[in-house]
Design a protein around this motif. Structure first.
Motif, PDB file in Angstrom:
ATOM      1  N   GLU A  64      -2.908   8.331  -4.411  1.00 49.87           N
ATOM      2  CA  GLU A  64      -3.687   9.427  -3.829  1.00 49.87           C
ATOM      3  C   GLU A  64      -3.994  10.455  -4.914  1.00 49.87           C
ATOM      4  O   GLU A  64      -3.362  10.493  -5.974  1.00 49.87           O
ATOM      5  N   GLY A  65      -4.966  11.301  -4.628  1.00 50.42           N
ATOM      6  CA  GLY A  65      -5.257  12.439  -5.495  1.00 50.42           C
ATOM      7  C   GLY A  65      -6.001  12.098  -6.762  1.00 50.42           C
ATOM      8  O   GLY A  65      -6.024  12.909  -7.701  1.00 50.42           O
ATOM      9  N   VAL A  66      -6.643  10.928  -6.827  1.00 55.67           N
ATOM     10  CA  VAL A  66      -7.416  10.553  -8.012  1.00 55.67           C
ATOM     11  C   VAL A  66      -8.884  10.888  -7.764  1.00 55.67           C
ATOM     12  O   VAL A  66      -9.444  10.497  -6.740  1.00 55.67           O
ATOM     13  N   ASP A  67      -9.486  11.631  -8.677  1.00 58.41           N
ATOM     14  CA  ASP A  67     -10.909  11.940  -8.540  1.00 58.41           C
ATOM     15  C   ASP A  67     -11.714  10.647  -8.553  1.00 58.41           C
ATOM     16  O   ASP A  67     -11.425   9.716  -9.321  1.00 58.41           O
ATOM     17  N   ALA A  68     -12.749  10.596  -7.715  1.00 55.10           N
ATOM     18  CA  ALA A  68     -13.565   9.391  -7.616  1.00 55.10           C
ATOM     19  C   ALA A  68     -14.145   8.994  -8.968  1.00 55.10           C
ATOM     20  O   ALA A  68     -14.250   7.810  -9.295  1.00 55.10           O
ATOM     21  N   THR A  69     -14.518   9.986  -9.780  1.00 52.93           N
ATOM     22  CA  THR A  69     -15.123   9.680 -11.086  1.00 52.93           C
ATOM     23  C   THR A  69     -14.106   9.149 -12.088  1.00 52.93           C
ATOM     24  O   THR A  69     -14.488   8.632 -13.136  1.00 52.93           O
ATOM     25  N   ASP A  70     -12.809   9.308 -11.765  1.00 48.11           N
ATOM     26  CA  ASP A  70     -11.773   8.789 -12.663  1.00 48.11           C
ATOM     27  C   ASP A  70     -11.313   7.388 -12.273  1.00 48.11           C
ATOM     28  O   ASP A  70     -10.473   6.799 -12.966  1.00 48.11           O
ATOM     29  N   LEU A  71     -11.849   6.871 -11.177  1.00 47.98           N
ATOM     30  CA  LEU A  71     -11.414   5.562 -10.706  1.00 47.98           C
ATOM     31  C   LEU A  71     -11.790   4.437 -11.660  1.00 47.98           C
ATOM     32  O   LEU A  71     -11.242   3.341 -11.575  1.00 47.98           O
ATOM     33  N   GLN A  72     -12.749   4.711 -12.569  1.00 52.26           N
ATOM     34  CA  GLN A  72     -13.153   3.675 -13.512  1.00 52.26           C
ATOM     35  C   GLN A  72     -11.975   3.207 -14.362  1.00 52.26           C
ATOM     36  O   GLN A  72     -11.974   2.089 -14.882  1.00 52.26           O
ATOM     37  N   ASN A  73     -10.968   4.060 -14.508  1.00 48.23           N
ATOM     38  CA  ASN A  73      -9.821   3.735 -15.356  1.00 48.23           C
ATOM     39  C   ASN A  73      -8.688   3.071 -14.588  1.00 48.23           C
ATOM     40  O   ASN A  73      -7.606   2.864 -15.138  1.00 48.23           O
ATOM     41  N   ALA A  74      -8.912   2.735 -13.331  1.00 46.39           N
ATOM     42  CA  ALA A  74      -7.833   2.215 -12.490  1.00 46.39           C
ATOM     43  C   ALA A  74      -7.240   0.930 -13.051  1.00 46.39           C
ATOM     44  O   ALA A  74      -6.032   0.710 -12.989  1.00 46.39           O
ATOM     45  N   ASN A  75      -8.088   0.058 -13.601  1.00 47.93           N
ATOM     46  CA  ASN A  75      -7.552  -1.212 -14.097  1.00 47.93           C
ATOM     47  C   ASN A  75      -6.672  -0.993 -15.322  1.00 47.93           C
ATOM     48  O   ASN A  75      -5.683  -1.689 -15.518  1.00 47.93           O
ATOM     49  N   THR A  76      -7.018   0.007 -16.135  1.00 49.38           N
ATOM     50  CA  THR A  76      -6.194   0.329 -17.289  1.00 49.38           C
ATOM     51  C   THR A  76      -4.826   0.842 -16.849  1.00 49.38           C
ATOM     52  O   THR A  76      -3.786   0.503 -17.426  1.00 49.38           O
ATOM     53  N   LEU A  77      -4.831   1.653 -15.785  1.00 46.35           N
ATOM     54  CA  LEU A  77      -3.597   2.268 -15.309  1.00 46.35           C
ATOM     55  C   LEU A  77      -2.726   1.307 -14.512  1.00 46.35           C
ATOM     56  O   LEU A  77      -1.505   1.329 -14.620  1.00 46.35           O
ATOM     57  N   LEU A  78      -3.356   0.445 -13.707  1.00 49.08           N
ATOM     58  CA  LEU A  78      -2.594  -0.362 -12.760  1.00 49.08           C
ATOM     59  C   LEU A  78      -2.725  -1.861 -12.984  1.00 49.08           C
ATOM     60  O   LEU A  78      -2.099  -2.645 -12.271  1.00 49.08           O
ATOM     61  N   GLY A  79      -3.560  -2.288 -13.944  1.00 44.26           N
ATOM     62  CA  GLY A  79      -3.801  -3.711 -14.134  1.00 44.26           C
ATOM     63  C   GLY A  79      -2.526  -4.516 -14.315  1.00 44.26           C
ATOM     64  O   GLY A  79      -2.337  -5.562 -13.679  1.00 44.26           O
ATOM     65  N   ALA A  80      -1.616  -4.047 -15.162  1.00 41.79           N
ATOM     66  CA  ALA A  80      -0.373  -4.781 -15.408  1.00 41.79           C
ATOM     67  C   ALA A  80       0.490  -4.839 -14.156  1.00 41.79           C
ATOM     68  O   ALA A  80       1.101  -5.870 -13.845  1.00 41.79           O
ATOM     69  N   SER A  81       0.515  -3.740 -13.397  1.00 41.42           N
ATOM     70  CA  SER A  81       1.311  -3.712 -12.164  1.00 41.42           C
ATOM     71  C   SER A  81       0.748  -4.663 -11.128  1.00 41.42           C
ATOM     72  O   SER A  81       1.500  -5.307 -10.384  1.00 41.42           O
ATOM     73  N   ILE A  82      -0.572  -4.766 -11.060  1.00 43.42           N
ATOM     74  CA  ILE A  82      -1.201  -5.708 -10.137  1.00 43.42           C
ATOM     75  C   ILE A  82      -0.770  -7.130 -10.479  1.00 43.42           C
ATOM     76  O   ILE A  82      -0.410  -7.927  -9.602  1.00 43.42           O
ATOM     77  N   GLU A  83      -0.787  -7.465 -11.759  1.00 38.39           N
ATOM     78  CA  GLU A  83      -0.412  -8.814 -12.180  1.00 38.39           C
ATOM     79  C   GLU A  83       1.062  -9.090 -11.879  1.00 38.39           C
ATOM     80  O   GLU A  83       1.425 -10.204 -11.480  1.00 38.39           O
ATOM     81  N   VAL A  84       1.912  -8.084 -12.045  1.00 43.84           N
ATOM     82  CA  VAL A  84       3.333  -8.246 -11.711  1.00 43.84           C
ATOM     83  C   VAL A  84       3.491  -8.557 -10.232  1.00 43.84           C
ATOM     84  O   VAL A  84       4.283  -9.428  -9.831  1.00 43.84           O
ATOM     85  N   GLN A  85       2.727  -7.862  -9.393  1.00 40.54           N
ATOM     86  CA  GLN A  85       2.828  -8.088  -7.944  1.00 40.54           C
ATOM     87  C   GLN A  85       2.276  -9.445  -7.546  1.00 40.54           C
ATOM     88  O   GLN A  85       2.745 -10.057  -6.579  1.00 40.54           O
ATOM     89  N   VAL A  86       1.281  -9.947  -8.253  1.00 39.60           N
ATOM     90  CA  VAL A  86       0.777 -11.298  -7.984  1.00 39.60           C
ATOM     91  C   VAL A  86       1.883 -12.320  -8.240  1.00 39.60           C
ATOM     92  O   VAL A  86       2.094 -13.248  -7.443  1.00 39.60           O
ATOM     93  N   VAL A  87       2.602 -12.147  -9.341  1.00 45.83           N
ATOM     94  CA  VAL A  87       3.699 -13.057  -9.664  1.00 45.83           C
ATOM     95  C   VAL A  87       4.797 -12.964  -8.618  1.00 45.83           C
ATOM     96  O   VAL A  87       5.344 -13.985  -8.166  1.00 45.83           O
ATOM     97  N   ALA A  88       5.120 -11.740  -8.190  1.00 42.80           N
ATOM     98  CA  ALA A  88       6.139 -11.560  -7.149  1.00 42.80           C
ATOM     99  C   ALA A  88       5.714 -12.239  -5.856  1.00 42.80           C
ATOM    100  O   ALA A  88       6.536 -12.844  -5.150  1.00 42.80           O
ATOM    101  N   THR A  89       4.430 -12.157  -5.532  1.00 46.78           N
ATOM    102  CA  THR A  89       3.923 -12.798  -4.321  1.00 46.78           C
ATOM    103  C   THR A  89       4.036 -14.313  -4.418  1.00 46.78           C
ATOM    104  O   THR A  89       4.416 -14.989  -3.450  1.00 46.78           O
ATOM    105  N   LEU A  90       3.723 -14.877  -5.594  1.00 44.66           N
ATOM    106  CA  LEU A  90       3.868 -16.320  -5.783  1.00 44.66           C
ATOM    107  C   LEU A  90       5.313 -16.759  -5.546  1.00 44.66           C
ATOM    108  O   LEU A  90       5.560 -17.790  -4.898  1.00 44.66           O
ATOM    109  N   ASN A  91       6.264 -16.004  -6.039  1.00 47.46           N
ATOM    110  CA  ASN A  91       7.666 -16.374  -5.848  1.00 47.46           C
ATOM    111  C   ASN A  91       8.094 -16.222  -4.393  1.00 47.46           C
ATOM    112  O   ASN A  91       8.938 -16.988  -3.906  1.00 47.46           O
ATOM    113  N   ARG A  92       7.511 -15.255  -3.677  1.00 48.01           N
ATOM    114  CA  ARG A  92       7.826 -15.111  -2.254  1.00 48.01           C
ATOM    115  C   ARG A  92       7.259 -16.270  -1.431  1.00 48.01           C
ATOM    116  O   ARG A  92       7.783 -16.604  -0.366  1.00 48.01           O
TER     117      ARG A  92
END
Length: 323
Positions: A61-89
């Motif tokens: 929450e609280g991210v300016d809409a114009t700053d969302l372009q950087n979301a993959n830089t900020l969360l990309g690695a975490s997204i990939e970690v969660q994909v791996v966790a989902t595969l193991n589940r």
């Protein structure tokens, strides 16, 4: 598994347009009796089902809409970690008969492929297959995946996969990350098709289309081994950007961008955010959007007028036939 999503007709047409171009590469032929082949197919099916089971517990929450372009830089690695966790589940999906007990997916960001189905026994490890995993934030300014995949085909085992997972926030500008249908293809085939495009289809202005492959490259390299193909000339630094390889990801990208988020096509959200990021002048943004809307309305009006005229002609033809 589903076949790679390149456009064969486009590849053939492009190949014919270039003299002496060889046939486009095809996916590796796998032994149907090899246990790894059936495992790989179940892993693909699990990846395709993964969005329904994907969990990301942190709310953004609280991210300016114009700053969302950087979301993959900020969360990309975490997204990939969660994909791996989902595969193991979802082990019951890819190992329903418990034939691969002791194996689990592990992410290793400094090696290729960065996800491996691995078994550890003491100091020894056994790798069943690998997945090169990429996240794609659907609302990024570019509107297409921007990752680079430069690994040489020789570093990809036949059963390895390349998987691109599109994602966005549940409430567009806030909420929890939501995964969408992924793109899953053989990693070796993707590397071979990339090289094929670069060498035979892409028209380099300077005529330099060669690619140098690292010597002694092999599957599941260590961190210090060289595995990247290097083009003889790449002034735009675009080698490995698979989204620019025509006929490879085009259909997947178009389908992902056509999906809705809060009832609005994702491609329209991308256009809206990109305009506001490119300009700080709100009036200029409003004027540009208004102009595009008027053009769209005019085009729709023409289409409706043409349709009405066609229907009137059909009615006239029917009346004439009854006389």
């Amino acid at each position: 598994m589903s076949e790679p999503t390149s456009d064969p007709a486009l590849a053939e047409a492009l190949s014919e347009a270039v003299s002496n171009a060889p046939a486009a590469p095809k996916a590796p032929q796998l032994d149907p009796n090899d246990p790894l082949t059936s495992l790989r197919q179940r892993v693909i099916e699990t990846l395709q089902a993964m969005p329904s089971y994907f969990k990301f517990d942190t709310t953004i929450e609280g991210v300016d809409a114009t700053d969302l372009q950087n979301a993959n830089t900020l969360l990309g690695a975490s997204i990939e970690v969660q994909v791996v966790a989902t595969l193991n589940r979802l082990r019951e999906l890819w190992d329903p008969k418990q034939e691969w007990q002791g194996y689990r997916f592990e992410r290793q960001s400094q090696t290729f492929p960065d996800v491996r189905l691995i078994q550890r026994i003491g100091a020894n490890t056994d790798i069943a297959l690998g997945i090169e995993l990429k996240g794609w934030y659907l609302f990024s300014k570019e509107g297409v995946p921007t990752f680079r995949f430069s690994s040489t085909p020789h570093s990809c085992a036949d059963h390895d996969l390349l998987c691109v997972v599109p994602w966005h926030f549940s409430n567009v500008t806030s909420g929890t990350p939501v995964a969408r249908d992924p793109w899953v293809v053989p990693a070796k085939w993707a590397a071979e098709y990339r090289n094929y495009w670069w060498m035979y289809i892409r028209r380099a202005k300077n005529g330099m289309v060669g690619i140098t492959s690292p010597p002694n490259a092999r599957p599941y390299p260590t961190k210090d081994q060289q595995i990247s193909d290097v083009p003889d000339s790449d002034g735009g630094k675009n080698f490995g950007r698979l989204a620019r390889v025509k006929g490879l990801m085009d259909t997947f990208i178009a389908e992902a961008r056509s999906q809705d988020a809060l009832g609005i096509p994702i491609r329209d959200w991308v256009t809206f955010f990109a305009r506001h990021s490119d300009s700080s002048d709100a009036d200029a943004v409003h004027a540009a959007i208004a102009e595009e809307l008027s053009v769209h309305r005019a085009r729709v009006s023409r289409e409706k007028a043409e349709r009405v005229a066609s229907l009137i002609q059909e009615i006239c033809d029917l009346l004439d036939s009854e006389e």
